[in-house]
Design an enzyme around this catalytic site. Structure first.
Site, PDB file in Angstrom:
ATOM      1  N   CYS A   1      -1.211 -10.406   5.783  1.00  0.00           N
ATOM      2  CA  CYS A   1      -0.972 -10.428   4.052  1.00  0.00           C
ATOM      3  C   CYS A   1      -0.591 -11.913   3.756  1.00  0.00           C
ATOM      4  O   CYS A   1      -1.080 -12.711   3.716  1.00  0.00           O
ATOM      5  CB  CYS A   1       0.004  -9.110   4.183  1.00  0.00           C
ATOM      6  SG  CYS A   1       0.112  -8.872   2.122  1.00  0.00           S
TER       7      CYS A   1
ATOM      8  N   HIS B   1      -2.768  -4.781   6.050  1.00  0.00           N
ATOM      9  CA  HIS B   1      -1.463  -4.293   6.546  1.00  0.00           C
ATOM     10  C   HIS B   1      -1.974  -3.087   7.592  1.00  0.00           C
ATOM     11  O   HIS B   1      -1.530  -2.110   7.533  1.00  0.00           O
ATOM     12  CB  HIS B   1      -0.346  -3.634   5.517  1.00  0.00           C
ATOM     13  CG  HIS B   1       0.393  -4.893   4.836  1.00  0.00           C
ATOM     14  ND1 HIS B   1       1.471  -5.282   5.588  1.00  0.00           N
ATOM     15  CD2 HIS B   1       0.293  -5.162   3.792  1.00  0.00           C
ATOM     16  CE1 HIS B   1       1.994  -6.297   4.838  1.00  0.00           C
ATOM     17  NE2 HIS B   1       1.264  -6.112   3.462  1.00  0.00           N
TER      18      HIS B   1
ATOM     19  N   GLU C   1      -0.633  -2.558  10.393  1.00  0.00           N
ATOM     20  CA  GLU C   1       0.405  -2.094  11.157  1.00  0.00           C
ATOM     21  C   GLU C   1       1.320  -0.981  10.280  1.00  0.00           C
ATOM     22  O   GLU C   1       2.154  -0.341  11.092  1.00  0.00           O
ATOM     23  CB  GLU C   1       1.305  -3.293  11.111  1.00  0.00           C
ATOM     24  CG  GLU C   1       2.404  -3.748  10.141  1.00  0.00           C
ATOM     25  CD  GLU C   1       1.723  -4.387   9.108  1.00  0.00           C
ATOM     26  OE1 GLU C   1       0.371  -4.721   9.211  1.00  0.00           O
ATOM     27  OE2 GLU C   1       2.340  -4.904   8.131  1.00  0.00           O
TER      28      GLU C   1
END
Ligand code: SCA
Ligand code: HSE
EC number: 2.3.1.46
Length: 309
Positions: free
Chosen positions: A142, A235, A237
């Site tokens: 990001c 993202h 994660e």
């Protein structure tokens, strides 16, 4: 297989409750194999949540990984107890003479902050140039993608009019690329950023290979041909509730955020969202660890490959 982290790090119990195989340092030290050394530069506001998210993904691999958390912001943290940072994070000076198999540079909530106004801008520049000679492969996430494109490729900051927030469908561009091995042709991943990454900008101003993109989000996944640099603009994660937390944070701050796209059931922020990108995130990190780190890193880290071309 296990990640090697301090016995007292909150992630040990947090992830064990999810049946994630975490090996506390006490046990890992008796295993007769060389663990991979992965450094995580954590720039996110909720650092413990972010630790849990990345450690969960790194643990889902057959490789033993020795994880070191790095901080470069010397200021008092507003959202993370100093005791936690002092106990579990190292400073750059502590590791600048070491080599690592992998480095992850997380996102940061700085999409509306000019690079020169970022308090640790000189420090992150130093880390990225250091990594050329001290890290086999670096994964930027990001905001870190935008910082790296500026520091390493001289690309000026690109900022969207509106925050891109939601779960978007992406397409892979090369069916046999290692970083996207096992990916579906189309896959979902979250985004939460003002940073803009038009695919054409990547094609025109870098020598990076573009592996996945979407019309709505632009470039999603790209990497250098030597695998030393990998970039993910979203993202993967994130937990199921991370976008919800950001939305309600900004809503409560009176910032009138848009409801994240394709996330809340019936676009109703009061309904619990579900994670529709978890398998993608696990596969992406397993591919990066395997093909960009484990397969190319020297067994003896003192023999680190020469600097990037
Ligand atoms: C920054 C946020 C998002 C988070 O709210 P907070 O109250 O936690 O803000 P905060 O505590 O002041 O900042 C959160 C963390 O960012 C750090 N931080 C803030 N300003 C900084 C600066 N100039 N240089 C370095 N770090 C900075 C703080 O130290 C803190 O980290 P410590 O806890 O360690 O001290 C909010 O203030 C805000 O601006 N929301 C509206 C706009 C927005 O959504 N911004 C994020 C867009 S999404 C984005 O930026 C993603 C990246 C991108 O778009 O490229
Ligand atoms: N998007 C996150 C910051 C990291 O991308 C936020 O809104 O706090």
């Amino acid at each position: 297989m296990p990640i090697r982290i301090p016995d007292e790090l909150p992630a040990v119990n947090f992830l064990r409750n999810e049946n994630v195989f975490v090996m506390a340092s006490s046990r890992a030290s008796v295993q007769e194999i060389r663990p991979l050394k992965v450094l995580i530069l954590n720039l996110m506001p909720k650092k413990i949540e972010t630790e849990n998210q990345f450690l969960r993904l790194l643990s889902n691999s057959p490789l033993q990984i020795d994880v070191q958390l790095l901080r470069i912001d010397s200021r008092e943290s507003r959202n993370t107890p100093s005791e936690h940072l002092n106990n579990f994070y190292c400073n750059f000076e502590d590791i600048e003479h070491d080599n690592f198999d992998g480095l992850i540079v997380t996102g940061a909530p700085l999409g509306l902050v000019d690079f020169n106004d970022v308090a640790y801008w000189p420090q992150i520049q130093r880390v990225l140039h250091w990594a050329k000679e001290h890290v086999t492969s670096t994964l930027f996430v990001c905001w870190a993608v935008q910082a790296a494109l500026n520091i390493l490729y001289g690309i000026p900051k690109q900022t969207r009019q509106n925050k891109l927030s939601g779960v978007y469908e992406h397409q892979i561009l090369h069916p046999h690329a290692l970083l996207t091995r096992g990916f579906d042709d189309n896959f979902l991943a979250p985004h939460s950023r003002y940073a803009d990454f038009p695919s054409q900008l990547i094609r025109d101003y870098t020598d990076l290979e573009l592996f996945a993109e979407s019309e709505a989000t632009g470039a999603y996944l790209m990497a250098s041909k030597d695998k030393r640099l990998a970039f993910v603009t979203g993202h993967p994660e994130y937990d199921a509730l991370t976008l919800s937390g950001e939305y309600h944070r900004d809503y409560d701050a009176g910032l009138h955020p848009e409801v994240p796209f394709n996330y809340f059931p019936q676009d109703n922020p009061e309904l619990p969202p579900r994670a529709t990108w978890r398998s993608h995130g696990n596969l992406l990190f397993s591919n990066w660890l395997n093909y960009y780190v484990y397969q190319i890193t020297p067994f003896d880290l003192r023999h680190m490959n020469p600097t990037l071309e």
